[in-house]
Design an enzyme around this catalytic site. Structure first.
Site, PDB file in Angstrom:
ATOM      1  N   ASP A   1       0.895  -1.227   0.041  1.00  0.00           N
ATOM      2  CA  ASP A   1       0.111  -0.053  -0.100  1.00  0.00           C
ATOM      3  C   ASP A   1       0.784   1.350  -0.043  1.00  0.00           C
ATOM      4  O   ASP A   1       1.956   1.333   0.522  1.00  0.00           O
ATOM      5  CB  ASP A   1      -0.898   0.101   1.266  1.00  0.00           C
TER       6      ASP A   1
ATOM      7  N   ASN B   1       1.107   3.433  -3.054  1.00  0.00           N
ATOM      8  CA  ASN B   1       1.693   3.784  -4.357  1.00  0.00           C
ATOM      9  C   ASN B   1       1.008   5.071  -4.511  1.00  0.00           C
ATOM     10  O   ASN B   1       1.643   6.067  -5.160  1.00  0.00           O
ATOM     11  CB  ASN B   1       1.198   2.828  -5.277  1.00  0.00           C
TER      12      ASN B   1
ATOM     13  N   TRP C   1       2.871   8.030  -2.629  1.00  0.00           N
ATOM     14  CA  TRP C   1       4.162   8.159  -3.093  1.00  0.00           C
ATOM     15  C   TRP C   1       4.266   9.187  -4.218  1.00  0.00           C
ATOM     16  O   TRP C   1       5.167   9.892  -4.416  1.00  0.00           O
ATOM     17  CB  TRP C   1       4.720   6.707  -3.495  1.00  0.00           C
TER      18      TRP C   1
ATOM     19  N   ASN D   1     -10.987  -2.968  -4.852  1.00  0.00           N
ATOM     20  CA  ASN D   1     -10.504  -1.853  -5.812  1.00  0.00           C
ATOM     21  C   ASN D   1     -11.214  -1.531  -7.099  1.00  0.00           C
ATOM     22  O   ASN D   1     -10.884  -0.466  -7.652  1.00  0.00           O
ATOM     23  CB  ASN D   1      -8.849  -2.359  -6.098  1.00  0.00           C
TER      24      ASN D   1
ATOM     25  N   ARG E   1       2.070  -4.742   5.999  1.00  0.00           N
ATOM     26  CA  ARG E   1       1.472  -3.717   5.423  1.00  0.00           C
ATOM     27  C   ARG E   1       2.137  -2.534   5.492  1.00  0.00           C
ATOM     28  O   ARG E   1       2.685  -2.081   6.391  1.00  0.00           O
ATOM     29  CB  ARG E   1       0.005  -3.446   6.230  1.00  0.00           C
TER      30      ARG E   1
HETATM   31  C1  IPE Z   1      -5.341  -2.643   0.133  1.00  0.00           C
HETATM   32  O1  IPE Z   1      -4.955  -1.371  -0.286  1.00  0.00           O
HETATM   33  C2  IPE Z   1      -5.262  -3.575  -1.187  1.00  0.00           C
HETATM   34  C3  IPE Z   1      -3.883  -3.526  -1.822  1.00  0.00           C
HETATM   35  C4  IPE Z   1      -2.829  -3.035  -1.516  1.00  0.00           C
HETATM   36  C5  IPE Z   1      -4.138  -4.228  -3.273  1.00  0.00           C
HETATM   37  P1  IPE Z   1      -6.152  -0.436  -0.530  1.00  0.00           P
HETATM   38  O2  IPE Z   1      -5.563   1.087  -0.537  1.00  0.00           O
HETATM   39  O3  IPE Z   1      -7.192  -0.614  -1.330  1.00  0.00           O
HETATM   40  O4  IPE Z   1      -6.909  -0.412   1.067  1.00  0.00           O
HETATM   41  P2  IPE Z   1      -7.990   0.413   1.921  1.00  0.00           P
HETATM   42  O5  IPE Z   1      -9.301   0.762   0.710  1.00  0.00           O
HETATM   43  O6  IPE Z   1      -7.031   1.657   2.144  1.00  0.00           O
HETATM   44  O7  IPE Z   1      -8.408  -0.091   2.986  1.00  0.00           O
HETATM   45  C1  IPE Z   2      -1.906   0.349  -3.257  1.00  0.00           C
HETATM   46  O1  IPE Z   2      -1.586   1.583  -3.345  1.00  0.00           O
HETATM   47  C2  IPE Z   2      -1.947  -0.360  -4.673  1.00  0.00           C
HETATM   48  C3  IPE Z   2      -3.409  -0.906  -4.751  1.00  0.00           C
HETATM   49  C4  IPE Z   2      -4.358  -0.704  -3.978  1.00  0.00           C
HETATM   50  C5  IPE Z   2      -3.829  -1.184  -6.320  1.00  0.00           C
HETATM   51  P1  IPE Z   2      -2.654   2.781  -3.383  1.00  0.00           P
HETATM   52  O2  IPE Z   2      -2.944   3.005  -4.683  1.00  0.00           O
HETATM   53  O3  IPE Z   2      -3.863   2.034  -2.497  1.00  0.00           O
HETATM   54  O4  IPE Z   2      -1.967   3.825  -2.578  1.00  0.00           O
HETATM   55  P2  IPE Z   2      -2.524   4.992  -1.820  1.00  0.00           P
HETATM   56  O5  IPE Z   2      -2.887   4.010  -0.401  1.00  0.00           O
HETATM   57  O6  IPE Z   2      -3.538   5.594  -2.397  1.00  0.00           O
HETATM   58  O7  IPE Z   2      -1.638   5.827  -1.466  1.00  0.00           O
HETATM   59 MG    MG Z   3      -4.367   2.423  -0.450  1.00  0.00          MG
END
Ligand code: IPE
Ligand code: IPE
Ligand code: MG
Length: 237
Positions: A18, A20, A23, A66, A184
């Protein structure tokens, strides 16, 4: 103190990759850039996991929730997954990596389904590590699919009693040991539907570092932290 240390190495590590999006936005870049950077982090961590003798590494790439994201972000992630499965054969071969998939493949775009089918077949004989890619994965969804598989396969004449063993035997990868350690990244402290059944006794490590920043040292630190845990499994200390 020494007798309280857990001297066994984790066999199976799960990672909720988590952070990305954050970042990227912190650098005034599009969120999708964070996902591309995340691929580099995943490769660094896979290589270190091999060095550390980890047998299974489950990487949470896309959850069943997602799909709620903007259409263009979802499309980008799907294309990124397909492209990286297709382009990393030299990496799998050189490093002897086996790739498997967990999640509901039926709802994924055709291109992703094709690449998953191909990579799982072509890397089936590799033995250094098994990388379990969780794409369109939800822990609740996996449990429901497991129950449905059991319902379809059970012999109606036999005692239909459902038990833990039967659920476990119908999960996506019954052969895989439960994760010993789940990491995580990106500061949040929740499971977000990751390996719910299998995490019953996992040690949970929450790291503030965003996924694209993760490197080999972060994984070594996580494993050191794990070794300092005393696992009881409900027994006495
Ligand atoms: C969890 O991250 C899923 C993955 C890393 C693929 P999310 O960013 O989707 O989680 P929530 O929505 O903050 O709980
Ligand atoms: C995790 O990073 C990747 C996926 C859930 C696909 P995020 O896209 O959730 O990154 P943040 O949480 O918004 O920073
Ligand atoms: Mg996230």
């Amino acid at each position: 103190m020494e007798d309280k240390m857990n001297t066994t190495a984790p066999r199976h590590i799960g990672i909720i990759m988590d952070g990305n999006g954050r970042w990227a936005t912190r650098r005034n870049l599009r969120r999708t850039r964070g996902h591309s950077e995340g691929i580099h982090a995943a490769k660094r961590v896979v290589l270190e996991a091999i060095t550390q003798g980890i047998e299974y590494l489950s990487l949470y790439a896309f959850s069943t929730e997602n799909w709620r994201r903007a259409e263009d972000e979802v499309a980008f992630i799907m294309a990124l997954v397909a492209r990286n499965l297709r382009n990393q054969y030299a990496f799998y071969r050189k490093n002897n990596v086996r790739v498997i998939h967990t999640g509901d493949i039926r709802k994924l775009p055709e291109e992703v389904r094709r690449e998953i089918a191909r990579v799982t077949e072509e890397t089936a004989g590799n033995t250094a590590i098994t990388v379990n890619l969780a794409v369109n994965y939800g822990g609740r969804d996996e449990i429901v699919r497991a129950v449905n598989r059991w319902l379809q396969q059970r012999d109606a004449d036999e005692n239909p009693r459902f038990c833990e063993t039967q659920l476990r035997d119908h999960l996506d990868h019954p052969e895989m040991p439960d994760p010993d350690l789940v990491i995580r990244t990106g500061s949040e402290q929740r499971l977000s539907n990751f390996l719910l059944w299998q995490c019953a006794y996992a040690e949970l490590l929450f790291s503030d570092r965003l996924w694209p920043d993760w490197n080999a040292q972060d994984l070594r630190d996580a494993i050191d932290w794990f070794r300092g845990r005393k696992r009881n499994f409900g027994g006495m200390r």
